[in-house]
Design a protein around this motif. Structure first.
Motif, PDB file in Angstrom:
ATOM      1  N   GLU A  56     -31.825  34.804  13.972  1.00  0.00           N
ATOM      2  CA  GLU A  56     -33.204  35.278  13.929  1.00  0.00           C
ATOM      3  C   GLU A  56     -33.344  36.668  14.517  1.00  0.00           C
ATOM      4  O   GLU A  56     -34.181  37.455  14.069  1.00  0.00           O
ATOM      5  CB  GLU A  56     -34.113  34.281  14.641  1.00  0.00           C
ATOM      6  CG  GLU A  56     -34.281  32.994  13.859  1.00  0.00           C
ATOM      7  CD  GLU A  56     -35.084  31.953  14.606  1.00  0.00           C
ATOM      8  OE1 GLU A  56     -35.534  32.232  15.727  1.00  0.00           O
ATOM      9  OE2 GLU A  56     -35.251  30.855  14.055  1.00  0.00           O
ATOM     10  N   ALA A  60     -34.713  38.371  11.241  1.00  0.00           N
ATOM     11  CA  ALA A  60     -36.171  38.168  11.256  1.00  0.00           C
ATOM     12  C   ALA A  60     -36.885  39.514  11.318  1.00  0.00           C
ATOM     13  O   ALA A  60     -36.328  40.523  11.754  1.00  0.00           O
ATOM     14  CB  ALA A  60     -36.566  37.308  12.443  1.00  0.00           C
ATOM     15  N   ASP A  61     -38.156  39.500  10.892  1.00  0.00           N
ATOM     16  CA  ASP A  61     -38.944  40.733  10.972  1.00  0.00           C
ATOM     17  C   ASP A  61     -39.504  40.892  12.386  1.00  0.00           C
ATOM     18  O   ASP A  61     -39.134  40.168  13.310  1.00  0.00           O
ATOM     19  CB  ASP A  61     -40.050  40.730   9.913  1.00  0.00           C
ATOM     20  CG  ASP A  61     -41.026  39.589  10.085  1.00  0.00           C
ATOM     21  OD1 ASP A  61     -40.911  38.838  11.059  1.00  0.00           O
ATOM     22  OD2 ASP A  61     -41.910  39.445   9.212  1.00  0.00           O
ATOM     23  N   ALA A  62     -40.400  41.829  12.560  1.00  0.00           N
ATOM     24  CA  ALA A  62     -40.927  42.137  13.893  1.00  0.00           C
ATOM     25  C   ALA A  62     -41.717  40.979  14.504  1.00  0.00           C
ATOM     26  O   ALA A  62     -41.806  40.860  15.730  1.00  0.00           O
ATOM     27  CB  ALA A  62     -41.799  43.386  13.824  1.00  0.00           C
ATOM     28  N   THR A  63     -42.280  40.123  13.667  1.00  0.00           N
ATOM     29  CA  THR A  63     -43.039  38.984  14.188  1.00  0.00           C
ATOM     30  C   THR A  63     -42.163  37.767  14.468  1.00  0.00           C
ATOM     31  O   THR A  63     -42.644  36.760  14.966  1.00  0.00           O
ATOM     32  CB  THR A  63     -44.147  38.572  13.188  1.00  0.00           C
ATOM     33  OG1 THR A  63     -43.535  38.143  11.974  1.00  0.00           O
ATOM     34  CG2 THR A  63     -45.102  39.729  12.941  1.00  0.00           C
ATOM     35  N   GLY A  64     -40.874  37.847  14.116  1.00  0.00           N
ATOM     36  CA  GLY A  64     -39.969  36.729  14.347  1.00  0.00           C
ATOM     37  C   GLY A  64     -39.881  35.765  13.179  1.00  0.00           C
ATOM     38  O   GLY A  64     -39.296  34.697  13.310  1.00  0.00           O
ATOM     39  N   ALA A  65     -40.432  36.131  12.040  1.00  0.00           N
ATOM     40  CA  ALA A  65     -40.429  35.246  10.870  1.00  0.00           C
ATOM     41  C   ALA A  65     -39.333  35.659   9.898  1.00  0.00           C
ATOM     42  O   ALA A  65     -39.045  36.842   9.730  1.00  0.00           O
ATOM     43  CB  ALA A  65     -41.770  35.301  10.165  1.00  0.00           C
ATOM     44  N   THR A  67     -38.545  36.226   6.313  1.00  0.00           N
ATOM     45  CA  THR A  67     -39.477  36.526   5.228  1.00  0.00           C
ATOM     46  C   THR A  67     -38.978  36.099   3.854  1.00  0.00           C
ATOM     47  O   THR A  67     -39.781  35.931   2.949  1.00  0.00           O
ATOM     48  CB  THR A  67     -39.791  38.024   5.201  1.00  0.00           C
ATOM     49  OG1 THR A  67     -38.565  38.753   5.112  1.00  0.00           O
ATOM     50  CG2 THR A  67     -40.538  38.434   6.465  1.00  0.00           C
TER      51      THR A  67
END
Length: 103
Positions: A56, A60-65, A67
């Motif tokens: 992650e 993962a992206d900046a929000t932790g998701a 995508t």
């Protein structure tokens, strides 16, 4: 702790115990023993957690998701693979340590 988290941890421990029993039964070393199985499950939890955190952090992206569907699938497929490998290594290391102590 939320009850669903506890149920999830128990289910994952059961899955790793099943994978551990199979892996330890098929491999001649370290062999299927209660101590090896317990160390397998403990090491598998540690390995799977470390893999998920590292995966992650990388994908993962900046929000932790995660995508994309592909990145999520690689995470979900990799967790049991890495957990089983680290679990087998942990059971083997515990066997070596116990042999060294008993000498």
């Amino acid at each position: 702790m939320h009850p669903l988290i506890l149920v999830g941890l128990i289910l994952v421990a059961g899955i790793f115990a099943g994978l551990g029993a199979l892996a330890l039964r098929l491999s001649p070393w370290p062999g299927l023993r209660w101590s090896s199985l317990l160390w397998f499950v403990f090491s598998a939890f540690v390995g799977a957690g470390a893999y998920a955190i590292a995966y992650e952090a990388i994908f993962a992206d900046a929000t932790g998701a995660l995508t994309t569907t592909t990145s999520l699938m690689f995470l979900l497929v990799g967790i049991p693979i890495v957990g089983s490998l680290v679990g087998w290594l942990g059971a083997g290391a515990a066997r070596l340590i116990s042999q060294r102590i008993q000498r």
